[in-house]
Design a protein around this motif. Structure first.
Motif, mmCIF file in Angstrom:
data_model
loop_
_atom_site.group_PDB
_atom_site.id
_atom_site.type_symbol
_atom_site.label_atom_id
_atom_site.label_comp_id
_atom_site.label_asym_id
_atom_site.label_seq_id
_atom_site.Cartn_x
_atom_site.Cartn_y
_atom_site.Cartn_z
ATOM 1 N N CYS A 34 0.759 -1.299 -0.141
ATOM 2 C CA CYS A 34 0.593 -0.285 0.396
ATOM 3 C C CYS A 34 0.933 1.107 0.098
ATOM 4 C CB CYS A 34 -0.912 0.214 0.479
ATOM 5 S SG CYS A 34 -0.067 0.617 2.597
ATOM 6 N N GLU A 35 1.822 1.135 0.373
ATOM 7 C CA GLU A 35 3.023 1.930 0.131
ATOM 8 C C GLU A 35 2.826 3.718 1.230
ATOM 9 O OE1 GLU A 35 3.895 4.439 -3.528
ATOM 10 O OE2 GLU A 35 3.110 1.888 -4.433
ATOM 11 N N LEU A 36 2.115 2.906 2.470
ATOM 12 C CA LEU A 36 1.886 3.923 3.195
ATOM 13 C C LEU A 36 3.508 3.968 3.939
ATOM 14 C CD1 LEU A 36 -1.567 3.033 4.850
ATOM 15 C CD2 LEU A 36 -0.714 5.160 3.114
ATOM 16 N N THR A 73 11.224 1.902 -0.244
ATOM 17 C CA THR A 73 10.127 1.933 -2.539
ATOM 18 C C THR A 73 9.637 0.750 -2.243
ATOM 19 O OG1 THR A 73 12.245 2.790 -2.875
ATOM 20 C CG2 THR A 73 11.008 1.924 -4.350
ATOM 21 N N VAL A 74 8.158 1.392 -2.903
ATOM 22 C CA VAL A 74 7.285 0.146 -2.798
ATOM 23 C C VAL A 74 6.565 0.237 -4.154
ATOM 24 C CG1 VAL A 74 5.431 -1.772 -1.847
ATOM 25 C CG2 VAL A 74 6.749 0.641 -0.419
ATOM 26 N N ILE A 75 6.600 -1.020 -4.452
ATOM 27 C CA ILE A 75 6.142 -0.975 -6.320
ATOM 28 C C ILE A 75 4.696 -2.711 -6.143
ATOM 29 C CG2 ILE A 75 5.834 -1.082 -8.730
ATOM 30 C CD1 ILE A 75 8.531 0.117 -8.890
#
Lengths: 764, 198
Positions: B61-63, B74-76
């Motif tokens: 979710c990149e929170l 870094t999130v994808i």
């Protein structure tokens, strides 16, 4: 705001501020005058009020209860409070109902971060739910169509999507099914949701119920770096925001733009973005060796070779042995540099026409998009603009919503959903224009003779005092700019037909093709173009991909696409629109402008200073006031105009109509993996009675033959909207290129294979 | 005269304070043979946890990434498919990277995580020779399928995972295998040691 002077103004007070707005204004709009944002879900300025979500509650003094601002019109002396304890309590109660069954999906929801439900829930909602029972569960991640994913649990049934489909596009396929807490969004027919404007519902959706397949989980809204630019997929020029993350375009979104796009985008403009990062893009100049192989060369070498061939050709055979075709897909600045460089060498054989279209300027009566929507009669001549300029078609639908009639002329099936009548010839229009006071003509720019007839009619209407506006929906996005900025033949120099004829006669030494694919689009046909290219000493092609034409060229230069360069373009109404680079171009590519500036430097040609190009380009459009359907644009071999629309004898053959499709083409769409489901397959569309006469059934595989030329393996489609005696095929499909066929010529049907037989053949 | 006496007294007080420390137990320990007990909620190297059924807790979710004040994460995200279901929901993290050199070990990622997927373990020894090796990607952050599900911070009294059994006294000698290696990486280290011994 209306220009009429008799508008009565109403005085009211909103949050203590005196406001004066025209009578009939909705409270929610009036509040914008004092920059008070009233929360809304179902209300949208383009869709009007629906009164479904109730979140816009405001306190009006002397009214017994809270009222919804979206469906309350202002009255004299009204005193409105848009915030306060009473209002907040009301909105909190509404939020509780809206959130009752809403899942806690926010962390994985594509809307999370730009979601109205999130924002207003933070502003007005309670921190915890009082619901003791489990939330109602509904289907999630439903495949609604080729572009859209639906999550029924997230839907708050504001009906913006179904109202868009009903009011704006008039296609009426999305509906709310079932009632109460079981209500879901679905298509009325149960078929997948297919529309050329489907992406707009994802933007209209105030929650994350409707999301785009192409953007699904690509990024969160706050990750995106946004650039405002102009869509250059067609000649409408819609305002567009490009979102980029880690060097890849994640999505494009529309922008408020009442003058051009009206805030909408078509699916081609919105979803055709994956080709930017496609691995098949050319990223280094490629030179054909004598053995026919491509070898990679450096940029300096490439520009030197191009310049050397140009210089040698001028020295040995004169500037007449050089030609350039292109400009319709370039920016204004690039067109100017191209035309100036070539003309400085003495080259006169310059043309932008790489397809069927002959003319791009609408002449003296060129109108604005607003003229189109206020017309009471819209006439589309030739190819329907729904496929060549989709967002223009939404303007036509808006005009029809405002009471206009929409008449199409020509042999193409009309697929706009709002056509009042379909005529075969321009001369049949006489009865329709009689009562009209504001007439808009939308021409495809292809058949100059038909254009001239329309121009004559427009002239006579204007003489009678009728307001006339004319539009040319071009094949290439910046065709109007190319025509105005010097990439059109002047003083008897050759057009693209003449250029290819000279090439086939062996008279051409150097041919430069900039951003064009005549192999797929030029009406001379692939074999003639191949012959022309092969007989030319040196053919340079600037392209993104190895297209049919680039494969034949001697030097292929890797170009940059629209989101990778900055400059300006003309839209079909003549507005100059800014294009801004919003995507990092692959290493090794150059914008056509940079290549041409390097070429000019190599040739020692002086071109205008870069700063002055935009001013020059903007001034040029004023200077070219050519007439609508000017005979000088006519194609030398055009003899088909009289036969278009006349009833062909179906027993001997049918007339072929070459239709446009927004997802056809050999470049950006063909090399976009994510659009595979939207690309049309080669089809042949017949009217019901024509199909019956010919013995063709829906789903049959048919071949079309005219002399040596054939179109093989078209899937037959039978509709009620197609004119009789006509078979419609789609132009610009690499699998079945129809450009060799002239629009309106007679073709024979051959080798009809029934659907079952075709299936068996396929199985074997 | 008085000022002289005052000076001597002050001097004596000062020396007395210094002398006191000379006879106290030394706080210095001979690291790495002896290690000091963590503060109860010590923030060390990250770990991505799993659910009991082995599915990844992280939903991409990149929170954590947006909460990170050092911009180290870094999130994808990507979509789960029925054939390859990584996390319970529709979305999982296709890429998850933490630059441990940028990380300030504040623990905001842990706090932002809606599924308690990212946690900070007590492990702090991650010295290496290359900067690039400090970018921990999913293969080093995620608890391996066969190494349990990871330990939540509140299951770790005194900063040492509870599954170790004993709470080690302040400033005791800690067995590196039992204490700091209590995360899944410790398990890996153990097997590596075994391998070396064998």
């Amino acid at each position: 705001m209306s220009a009429r002077v008799d508008v009565k103004l109403v005085n009211l007070t909103i949050d203590g501020n005196p406001v004066r707005v025209p009578e009939g204004t909705l409270l929610v709009e009036a509040a914008k005058a004092v920059t008070t944002d009233i929360p809304v879900y179902c209300y949208h300025p383009k869709l009007g009020p629906a009164g479904l979500c109730r979140i816009c509650l405001v306190d009006i003094e002397k009214a017994p209860k809270l009222q919804i601002a979206c469906n309350t019109t202002v009255t004299e002396g009204m005193v409105v409070h848009t915030y306060g304890e009473k209002v907040d309590a009301g909105r909190k109660a509404v939020m509780e109902f809206l959130l009752l069954n809403h899942p806690l999906d926010c962390p994985i929801c594509d809307k999370g971060g730009e979601c109205d439900l999130q924002d207003y829930s933070m502003a007005y909602g309670a921190s915890a739910s009082r619901l003791a029972d489990p939330k109602s569960s509904k289907p999630k991640a439903i495949d609604l169509g080729p572009t859209i994913v639906l999550d029924d649990e997230r839907c708050i049934v504001c009906q913006r999507c179904s109202r868009f489909d009903e009011i704006i596009t008039n296609e009426r396929s999305l509906v709310v099914k079932d009632r109460g807490q079981r209500d879901v969004i679905a298509t009325a027919s149960g078929e997948p949701y297919r529309s050329n404007f489907s992406g707009n519902v994802t933007e209209l959706c105030p929650v994350g119920a409707l999301t785009s397949k192409t953007y699904r989980f690509k990024s969160r809204p706050w990750d995106n770096a946004r650039t405002h630019t102009t869509c250059t997929q067609c000649s409408v020029g819609c305002a567009l925001n490009v979102d980029e993350r880690y060097g890849a375009i994640t999505r494009t979104m529309s922008d408020e733009d009442d003058a051009v796009s009206d805030g909408w985008l078509c699916d081609r403009g919105r979803y055709n973005i994956a080709f930017y990062g496609d691995a098949r893009r050319i990223t280094t100049p490629m030179l054909r060796t004598p053995t026919g192989e491509f070898v990679q060369i450096g940029w300096d070498d490439a520009i030197e070779r191009w310049a050397k061939h140009l210089r040698d050709a001028v020295a040995s055979d004169g500037a007449d042995s050089i030609a350039a075709i292109g400009g319709g897909r370039l920016l204004n600045e690039e067109i100017l540099v191209l035309a100036q460089t070539m003309r400085a060498l003495g080259v006169t054989h310059l043309d932008w026409r790489a397809g069927r279209q002959r003319q791009a300027s609408p002449g003296a009566y060129g109108g604005t998009y607003v003229d189109l929507e206020t017309a009471d009669l819209v006439v589309a001549i030739g190819r329907p603009p729904s496929q060549t300029a989709p967002v223009l078609d939404l303007r036509i639908r808006k005009a029809v919503r405002n009471g206009a009639r929409y008449v199409t002329v020509g042999s193409h099936p009309s697929d706009s959903f709002v056509v009042s009548s379909h005529l075969a010839r321009v001369s049949d229009l006489a009865a329709h224009v009689e009562s009209a006071t504001r007439v808009a003509f939308v021409w495809d720019g292809i058949d100059a003779a038909v254009g001239a007839q329309a121009a004559e009619l427009a002239e006579s209407l204007a003489a009678r005092g009728t307001h006339v506006s004319t539009f040319v929906a071009s094949e290439q996005s910046n065709a109007r700019g190319a025509e105005a900025l010097g990439m059109s033949p002047q003083n008897g120099s050759a057009d693209s037909d003449g250029i290819f004829a000279a090439a086939r006669a062996g008279k051409l030494r150097v041919l430069s093709l900039l951003g064009v694919n005549p192999m797929l689009h030029h009406p001379l046909g692939a074999s003639a173009i191949r012959d022309a290219i092969e007989r030319t000493d040196f053919v340079v092609c600037t392209e993104l991909f190895l297209t049919e034409t680039a494969k034949l060229a001697h030097l292929v230069l890797p170009a940059r696409a629209a989101f990778e360069k900055s400059g300006h373009v003309y839209d079909l109404a003549g507005d100059v629109l800014a294009v801004n680079a919003g995507h990092t171009a692959p290493e090794g590519t150059l914008a056509d402008a940079d290549m041409l500036v390097a070429l000019a430097a190599e040739l020692d040609v002086t071109i205008a200073a870069p700063d002055s190009l935009h001013a020059q380009a903007s001034a040029a459009i004023v200077a070219t006031a050519t007439a609508f359907g000017d005979p000088k644009f006519a194609r030398a071999s055009d003899a088909t105009s009289e036969t278009i629309g006349s009833k062909g004898d179906a027993r001997n053959g049918v007339r072929i109509a070459i239709a446009a499709n927004i997802f056809s083409g050999g470049g950006s769409v063909y090399f976009d993996e994510r659009l595979a489901a939207l690309r049309p397959s080669p089809t042949a569309t017949f009217a019901r009675e024509t199909a019956a006469t010919l013995g063709v059934h829906a789903g049959d595989l048919v071949d079309l033959v005219a002399g040596e030329r054939t179109l093989v393996g078209l899937v037959a489609i039978i509709t009620d909207t197609a004119p009789s005696g006509v078979v419609t095929v789609i132009d610009g499909l690499p699998d079945a290129p129809a450009n060799e066929f002239a629009d309106g010529e007679t073709v024979a049907l051959a080798n009809v294979r029934s659907a079952e037989r075709a299936l068996t053949a396929g199985a074997v | 005269m008085q000022s002289v006496i005052g000076g001597v007294v002050a001097l004596a007080k000062g020396f007395a304070t210094t002398l006191q420390f000379a006879f106290q137990k030394k706080p210095t320990v001979s690291y790495p043979n002896v290690k000091i007990q963590h503060a109860p909620r010590f923030h060390g190297l990250h770990e991505l946890r799993r659910y009991d059924d082995g599915k990844e807790r992280c939903i991409g979710c990149e929170l954590c990434s947006i909460a990170c004040p050092a911009n180290a994460i870094t999130v994808i995200g990507a979509e789960n498919t029925p054939e390859d279901r990584r996390s319970p929901g529709e979305r999982f993290a296709a890429r998850y990277e933490i630059d441990e050199l940028r990380c300030i070990f504040c623990g905001l990622c842990e706090e932002a995580c809606p599924t308690d997927a990212i946690v900070l373990t007590p492990r702090f020894e991650m010295a290496d020779y290359r900067r690039s090796s400090f970018i921990y990607s999913k293969d080093r952050l995620l608890v391996p399928q066969d190494a349990g599900k990871g330990t939540a911070p509140d299951e770790r009294p005194n900063g040492i995972p509870s599954d170790l059994g004993s709470v080690i006294e302040q400033k005791s000698t800690v067995d590196i295998m039992a204490g700091y290696g209590a995360t899944h990486r410790g398990e890996i280290l153990k097997t590596e040691r075994k391998g070396l011994a064998g």
